[in-house]
Write a protein that holds these residues in place. Structure first.
Motif, PDB file in Angstrom:
ATOM      1  N   TRP A  51       0.837  -1.204   0.000  1.00 45.88           N
ATOM      2  CA  TRP A  51       0.000   0.000   0.000  1.00 45.88           C
ATOM      3  C   TRP A  51       0.870   1.251   0.000  1.00 45.88           C
ATOM      4  O   TRP A  51       0.645   2.185  -0.787  1.00 45.88           O
ATOM      5  N   ASN A  52       1.877   1.292   0.850  1.00 46.51           N
ATOM      6  CA  ASN A  52       2.762   2.446   0.929  1.00 46.51           C
ATOM      7  C   ASN A  52       3.486   2.670  -0.394  1.00 46.51           C
ATOM      8  O   ASN A  52       3.695   3.818  -0.812  1.00 46.51           O
ATOM      9  N   GLU A  53       3.830   1.588  -1.075  1.00 50.51           N
ATOM     10  CA  GLU A  53       4.558   1.725  -2.335  1.00 50.51           C
ATOM     11  C   GLU A  53       3.704   2.370  -3.425  1.00 50.51           C
ATOM     12  O   GLU A  53       4.244   2.935  -4.377  1.00 50.51           O
ATOM     13  N   GLN A  54       2.393   2.296  -3.293  1.00 47.25           N
ATOM     14  CA  GLN A  54       1.546   2.986  -4.266  1.00 47.25           C
ATOM     15  C   GLN A  54       1.691   4.502  -4.140  1.00 47.25           C
ATOM     16  O   GLN A  54       1.641   5.227  -5.133  1.00 47.25           O
ATOM     17  N   GLN A  55       1.898   4.966  -2.921  1.00 48.28           N
ATOM     18  CA  GLN A  55       2.170   6.396  -2.733  1.00 48.28           C
ATOM     19  C   GLN A  55       3.591   6.715  -3.226  1.00 48.28           C
ATOM     20  O   GLN A  55       3.824   7.776  -3.826  1.00 48.28           O
ATOM     21  N   ASP A  56       4.517   5.801  -2.999  1.00 49.31           N
ATOM     22  CA  ASP A  56       5.872   5.982  -3.520  1.00 49.31           C
ATOM     23  C   ASP A  56       5.866   6.074  -5.048  1.00 49.31           C
ATOM     24  O   ASP A  56       6.731   6.713  -5.646  1.00 49.31           O
ATOM     25  N   ALA A  57       4.890   5.418  -5.672  1.00 45.32           N
ATOM     26  CA  ALA A  57       4.808   5.398  -7.135  1.00 45.32           C
ATOM     27  C   ALA A  57       4.026   6.588  -7.689  1.00 45.32           C
ATOM     28  O   ALA A  57       3.844   6.695  -8.899  1.00 45.32           O
ATOM     29  N   GLY A  58       3.552   7.478  -6.813  1.00 45.22           N
ATOM     30  CA  GLY A  58       2.926   8.702  -7.301  1.00 45.22           C
ATOM     31  C   GLY A  58       1.489   8.931  -6.884  1.00 45.22           C
ATOM     32  O   GLY A  58       0.949  10.013  -7.109  1.00 45.22           O
ATOM     33  N   ARG A  59       0.830   7.923  -6.286  1.00 43.97           N
ATOM     34  CA  ARG A  59      -0.529   8.166  -5.810  1.00 43.97           C
ATOM     35  C   ARG A  59      -0.470   9.151  -4.655  1.00 43.97           C
ATOM     36  O   ARG A  59       0.428   9.092  -3.812  1.00 43.97           O
ATOM     37  N   SER A  60      -1.426  10.065  -4.593  1.00 42.84           N
ATOM     38  CA  SER A  60      -1.387  11.081  -3.543  1.00 42.84           C
ATOM     39  C   SER A  60      -1.613  10.443  -2.177  1.00 42.84           C
ATOM     40  O   SER A  60      -2.290   9.417  -2.052  1.00 42.84           O
ATOM     41  N   TYR A 113      24.830   9.270  -6.710  1.00 37.96           N
ATOM     42  CA  TYR A 113      23.411   9.460  -6.992  1.00 37.96           C
ATOM     43  C   TYR A 113      22.569   8.674  -5.997  1.00 37.96           C
ATOM     44  O   TYR A 113      23.039   7.709  -5.378  1.00 37.96           O
ATOM     45  N   ALA A 114      21.325   9.086  -5.865  1.00 40.07           N
ATOM     46  CA  ALA A 114      20.350   8.344  -5.065  1.00 40.07           C
ATOM     47  C   ALA A 114      19.174   7.983  -5.956  1.00 40.07           C
ATOM     48  O   ALA A 114      18.717   8.804  -6.758  1.00 40.07           O
ATOM     49  N   LEU A 115      18.699   6.757  -5.791  1.00 47.08           N
ATOM     50  CA  LEU A 115      17.516   6.269  -6.507  1.00 47.08           C
ATOM     51  C   LEU A 115      16.587   5.714  -5.436  1.00 47.08           C
ATOM     52  O   LEU A 115      16.859   4.665  -4.853  1.00 47.08           O
ATOM     53  N   THR A 116      15.507   6.436  -5.165  1.00 46.33           N
ATOM     54  CA  THR A 116      14.707   6.110  -3.991  1.00 46.33           C
ATOM     55  C   THR A 116      13.227   5.937  -4.297  1.00 46.33           C
ATOM     56  O   THR A 116      12.657   6.700  -5.077  1.00 46.33           O
ATOM     57  N   ASN A 117      12.629   4.921  -3.691  1.00 50.87           N
ATOM     58  CA  ASN A 117      11.177   4.773  -3.670  1.00 50.87           C
ATOM     59  C   ASN A 117      10.670   5.616  -2.502  1.00 50.87           C
ATOM     60  O   ASN A 117      10.799   5.225  -1.345  1.00 50.87           O
ATOM     61  N   TRP A 118      10.080   6.773  -2.813  1.00 55.66           N
ATOM     62  CA  TRP A 118       9.699   7.719  -1.767  1.00 55.66           C
ATOM     63  C   TRP A 118       8.590   8.608  -2.311  1.00 55.66           C
ATOM     64  O   TRP A 118       8.657   9.052  -3.458  1.00 55.66           O
ATOM     65  N   SER A 119       7.610   8.889  -1.513  1.00 57.45           N
ATOM     66  CA  SER A 119       6.538   9.793  -1.927  1.00 57.45           C
ATOM     67  C   SER A 119       7.089  11.185  -2.205  1.00 57.45           C
ATOM     68  O   SER A 119       7.892  11.713  -1.421  1.00 57.45           O
ATOM     69  N   ASN A 120       6.633  11.783  -3.281  1.00 58.95           N
ATOM     70  CA  ASN A 120       7.079  13.130  -3.605  1.00 58.95           C
ATOM     71  C   ASN A 120       6.527  14.157  -2.630  1.00 58.95           C
ATOM     72  O   ASN A 120       7.041  15.282  -2.546  1.00 58.95           O
ATOM     73  N   VAL A 141      13.537  10.484  -7.473  1.00 61.71           N
ATOM     74  CA  VAL A 141      12.510  10.120  -6.504  1.00 61.71           C
ATOM     75  C   VAL A 141      11.325   9.485  -7.234  1.00 61.71           C
ATOM     76  O   VAL A 141      10.754  10.094  -8.147  1.00 61.71           O
ATOM     77  N   SER A 142      10.941   8.306  -6.811  1.00 63.05           N
ATOM     78  CA  SER A 142       9.891   7.554  -7.509  1.00 63.05           C
ATOM     79  C   SER A 142       8.573   8.318  -7.564  1.00 63.05           C
ATOM     80  O   SER A 142       7.902   8.341  -8.601  1.00 63.05           O
ATOM     81  N   GLY A 143       8.184   8.946  -6.458  1.00 55.42           N
ATOM     82  CA  GLY A 143       6.906   9.648  -6.424  1.00 55.42           C
ATOM     83  C   GLY A 143       6.839  10.798  -7.401  1.00 55.42           C
ATOM     84  O   GLY A 143       5.761  11.119  -7.915  1.00 55.42           O
ATOM     85  N   ARG A 144       7.974  11.404  -7.667  1.00 53.50           N
ATOM     86  CA  ARG A 144       8.027  12.502  -8.630  1.00 53.50           C
ATOM     87  C   ARG A 144       7.939  11.975 -10.057  1.00 53.50           C
ATOM     88  O   ARG A 144       7.301  12.592 -10.921  1.00 53.50           O
ATOM     89  N   GLU A 145       8.577  10.827 -10.285  1.00 59.52           N
ATOM     90  CA  GLU A 145       8.648  10.274 -11.643  1.00 59.52           C
ATOM     91  C   GLU A 145       7.488   9.330 -11.957  1.00 59.52           C
ATOM     92  O   GLU A 145       7.308   8.934 -13.104  1.00 59.52           O
ATOM     93  N   LYS A 146       6.748   8.935 -10.911  1.00 57.48           N
ATOM     94  CA  LYS A 146       5.641   7.983 -11.042  1.00 57.48           C
ATOM     95  C   LYS A 146       6.119   6.641 -11.618  1.00 57.48           C
ATOM     96  O   LYS A 146       5.435   5.978 -12.396  1.00 57.48           O
ATOM     97  N   GLN A 147       7.301   6.265 -11.190  1.00 56.50           N
ATOM     98  CA  GLN A 147       7.897   4.967 -11.457  1.00 56.50           C
ATOM     99  C   GLN A 147       8.637   4.570 -10.190  1.00 56.50           C
ATOM    100  O   GLN A 147       9.019   5.437  -9.405  1.00 56.50           O
TER     101      GLN A 147
END
Length: 209
Positions: A51-60, A113-120, A141-147
């Motif tokens: 569930w948290n990863e869906q926010q990391d992927a760009g869901r508000s 560099y940093a590559l992170t799964n994190w809510s924007n 940041v994953s949340g910014r890129e929606k990936q």
């Protein structure tokens, strides 16, 4: 051909959560629930990693929270606490890793560099709070890129954006799934367990001495 220990790296890519920054939702929910069993049950069945990863992927955060409350209305307050009290999940920087990051920076040999799964929505708070994040030459940041990891396109996004050769890059992450994803993209990787282990790995690869 050079062996792995003699490989010449040009870029080192870090995961952030649980590698450089100590993030753990248990820090919060141990305050909310009276037992470890309740805490684990809630994180396993309600506010799950998936569930948290869906926010990391760009869901508000609002959408993710309200959807979960609709399914578990009896846990509404506890669900809202996940992002409402998000900063209480932060345990600070992992000092041993920060020291290694600084040592790598001081060599002047590597792009970092940093590559992170994190809510924007929450990442800007971490950026303001943790000085070590200023050591990076770039952060994706994953949340910014929606990936998000382990999607191959997310690793490729960093490689393309910063013109990094996958064959000359090293990736560090605490999640085996994400390490496998990087290796599938041709990026040599280290599965992080603790700073001492990472230091030894970097010495073995002749990155640090």
């Amino acid at each position: 051909m050079k062996n792995q220990e003699q490989k010449e790296y040009q870029a080192i890519i870090f995961d952030l959560g649980a590698v450089l920054i100590d993030w753990n939702p248990r820090y919060l929910y141990r305050k909310i629930f009276s037992s470890e069993e309740e805490t684990e049950d809630f994180l396993r069945n309600i506010c799950t990693a998936d569930w948290n990863e869906q926010q990391d992927a760009g869901r508000s955060l609002l959408e993710g929270t309200e959807q979960l409350i609709a399914t578990h209305p009896q846990q509404a307050n506890n669900i809202r606490a996940f992002y409402g009290r998000w900063q209480e999940m932060m345990g600070g920087e992992i000092s041993g890793t920060v020291q290694l990051l600084q040592q790598l920076k001081n060599t002047g040999k590597y792009k970092l560099y940093a590559l992170t799964n994190w809510s924007n929505e929450t990442f800007p708070l971490a950026l303001m709070q943790y000085r070590s994040l200023q050591l990076f030459d770039g952060i994706v940041v994953s949340g910014r890129e929606k990936q998000r990891k382990p999607d191959p396109a997310f690793y490729q996004l960093l490689l393309d954006r910063y013109q990094v050769d996958a064959a000359a890059a090293l990736f560090i992450d605490d999640n085996l799934r994400n390490v496998a994803g990087a290796e599938n993209c041709g990026i040599d990787s280290i599965l992080f367990t603790n700073p001492d282990q990472l230091k030894n790995e970097l010495i073995n690869k002749c990155i640090l001495f």
